[in-house]
Each structure stands twice: as structure tokens, then as C-alpha cells.
Design an enzyme around this catalytic site. Structure first.
Site, PDB file in Angstrom:
ATOM      1  N   SER A 147       0.854  -1.190   0.000  1.00 51.58           N
ATOM      2  CA  SER A 147       0.000   0.000   0.000  1.00 51.58           C
ATOM      3  C   SER A 147       0.884   1.232   0.000  1.00 51.58           C
ATOM      4  O   SER A 147       1.996   1.215   0.546  1.00 51.58           O
ATOM      5  CB  SER A 147      -0.887   0.025   1.253  1.00 51.58           C
ATOM      6  OG  SER A 147      -1.525   1.286   1.394  1.00 51.58           O
ATOM      7  N   TYR A 161      -1.402  -0.392  10.078  1.00 52.14           N
ATOM      8  CA  TYR A 161      -1.655  -0.924   8.736  1.00 52.14           C
ATOM      9  C   TYR A 161      -0.466  -0.633   7.826  1.00 52.14           C
ATOM     10  O   TYR A 161      -0.001  -1.510   7.090  1.00 52.14           O
ATOM     11  CB  TYR A 161      -2.929  -0.290   8.166  1.00 52.14           C
ATOM     12  CG  TYR A 161      -3.193  -0.648   6.722  1.00 52.14           C
ATOM     13  CD1 TYR A 161      -3.693  -1.905   6.368  1.00 52.14           C
ATOM     14  CD2 TYR A 161      -2.950   0.278   5.713  1.00 52.14           C
ATOM     15  CE1 TYR A 161      -3.945  -2.228   5.052  1.00 52.14           C
ATOM     16  CE2 TYR A 161      -3.200  -0.035   4.387  1.00 52.14           C
ATOM     17  CZ  TYR A 161      -3.699  -1.292   4.060  1.00 52.14           C
ATOM     18  OH  TYR A 161      -3.931  -1.622   2.736  1.00 52.14           O
TER      19      TYR A 161
END
Length: 248
Positions: A147, A161
Site C-alpha cells: 500500500s 496498517y
């Protein structure tokens, strides 16, 4: 009507969003596809039906990718129904919610790291046992999901995350080197803001004007990148994290 398969692909988290887009595009490119899902079985079945309409074979398999026995069972089922996997897309993942580091609890961290990191490792292991020439395989390709958060840090929102996805970047590079001489290429995709159900609509609306392209990306745009990394056109690309983030 089924056609000769270009290969056999396993897509984790393939029932919706980016995973569904990859599953459908892969079928359009000639792959038979196993759609892994954790909850949305009806939607996984719907994607499988669309794949069969294209003329490729499809199967669905419910498995929690963080559970070693379930992952092993899934790959054995693919062996029996479709054949040995030749392409793996590790798309399954969770955001872990929005919180500062000083607001996190250990259970939530365990859950997210188990799915995002451990799950990717376990699926890679099973794929390697089938793809690697060291184990009698014919080679193949793996695409992991990172990501843009791994690079941006996600401060004040979900540093946890971002850290899980930074781990995927390291896994991708290290594993690519480990199996480079065994017929396997390993790469990762690093999406930016993409219009999926995981994206908070209010945040999407707020952030869109500030994005370099002034729009979010689509699941189909991410799918195109994934299929390119698995194609012969990317035959000398391995250990790479490909940004699909619209210059962000």
C-alpha cells in the site's frame, strides 16, 4: 465452453473490490481462477459464474489465510479441481481500523498482522511448493499487495496498517531473490486511494480534490497492473513494488 488454460491463478480476497477485478481480468486473459473468500460466499459465487461465462474454469474456496491448515487445504483443493497453481495474487487484507498508536489494542494488532503478513507468507509457501523448480514445478508468478501507506506512514490514522504493508515490501524483495533461479518472479503492487468498499466514502470525497490526479483509482486499474506483472511482458521484473497511486 472451456478453453485451454493459460495458467491457474489463486486470488485471495477475490470476492469483491480489487480481488474481484483481478479474478475477472485474469479469466479474460485465459486463466482458470480460484476465488478465495472469508465471508462473502455469495459474491464469490457470482464472480465464479462470470468467469465461467467467459469460458474459463472457476472455483471458490472459503479460507482464513491466517490459518495454516485452511491455506494448505485450499491449495490442495486447487490441485484437485484445477491443477497446480501458476499465479498467486495475495490480495486478502484488512485495514485494522483507524486509530493512533497509543489507542491500539493487542488483539486488533494480532488479527491484522496475522491476516496481512502471516497470511501472505502462508500462501506464498504453498505456492512455492508447487511452482518452484526446486520442488519439481514449472515456475510461476506471485503478486503481493502492499500500500502507498507503507511509504506515507499513515500518521494519526493507521500506522499499524502501514507497518504491515512495509513488511510485505520486505517479503517481496527477499523472496524474489530467494526464488529467482527457481522460475518464480515475485512482485508487489502498492495502491493509493482506490474506490473500493474498504474506503470510507466521506474520506474519499474529502481527499479526492487533494490527490495529484484529483481522482481516486479504480479496481480495474489495479487489476491491469497485477496482470502485467504476471505476464511475459514483465519477464525481467522481480522484487519490485509497483506504485498504482496516481503520483501520490
Amino acid at each position: 465452453m472451456s478453453h485451454p488454460s493459460k495458467g491457474i491463478m489463486v486470488v485471495t480476497g477475490g470476492s469483491r473490490g480489487i480481488g474481484a477485478a483481478i479474478s475477472l481480468l485474469a479469466a479474460g486473459r485465459g486463466y482458470d481462477v480460484c476465488i478465495n473468500y472469508s465471508t462473502h460466499g455469495d459474491r464469490a459465487q457470482g464472480i465464479a459464474a462470470q468467469i465461467e461465462e467467459i469460458g474459463q474454469k472457476a472455483m471458490i474456496f472459503q479460507a482464513d489465510v491466517s490459518q495454516e491448515a485452511e491455506v494448505a487445504d485450499m491449495f490442495r483443493a486447487v490441485d484437485n479441481k484445477l491443477g497446480p497453481v501458476s499465479a498467486l495474487v495475495n490480495n486478502a487484507g484488512i485495514s485494522g481500523g483507524s486509530a493512533r498508536v497509543d489507542e491500539l489494542d493487542g488483539h486488533a494488532l494480532d488479527l491484522m498482522f496475522h491476516i496481512n503478513i502471516k497470511g501472505t507468507f502462508l500462501c506464498c509457501k504453498e505456492a512455492l511448493l508447487r511452482m518452484s523448480t526446486r520442488h519439481g514445478g514449472k515456475g510461476g508468478g506471485i503478486v503481493n499487495f502492499s500500500s502507498a501507506a507503507a511509504r506515507l506512514g499513515a500518521a494519526g490514522r493507521n500506522v499499524h496498517y502501514a507497518a504491515s504493508k512495509a513488511a510485505i515490501n520486505t517479503l517481496t524483495f527477499g523472496l524474489a531473490q530467494e526464488v529467482a533461479a527457481e522460475g518464480i518472479r515475485v512482485n508487489a503492487i502498492s495502491p493509493g486511494m482506490i474506490t473500493t468498499e474498504m474506503q470510507d466514502p466521506e474520506r474519499l470525497a474529502r481527499m479526492t480534490p487533494m490527490l495529484p490526479m484529483q481522482r481516486a483509482g479504480s479496481p480495474e486499474e489495479v487489476a491491469q497492473a497485477a496482470l502485467w506483472l504476471l505476464s511475459d511482458e514483465a519477464s525481467y521484473v522481480s522484487g519490485t513494488v509497483l506504485g498504482v497511486s496516481g503520483a501520490r
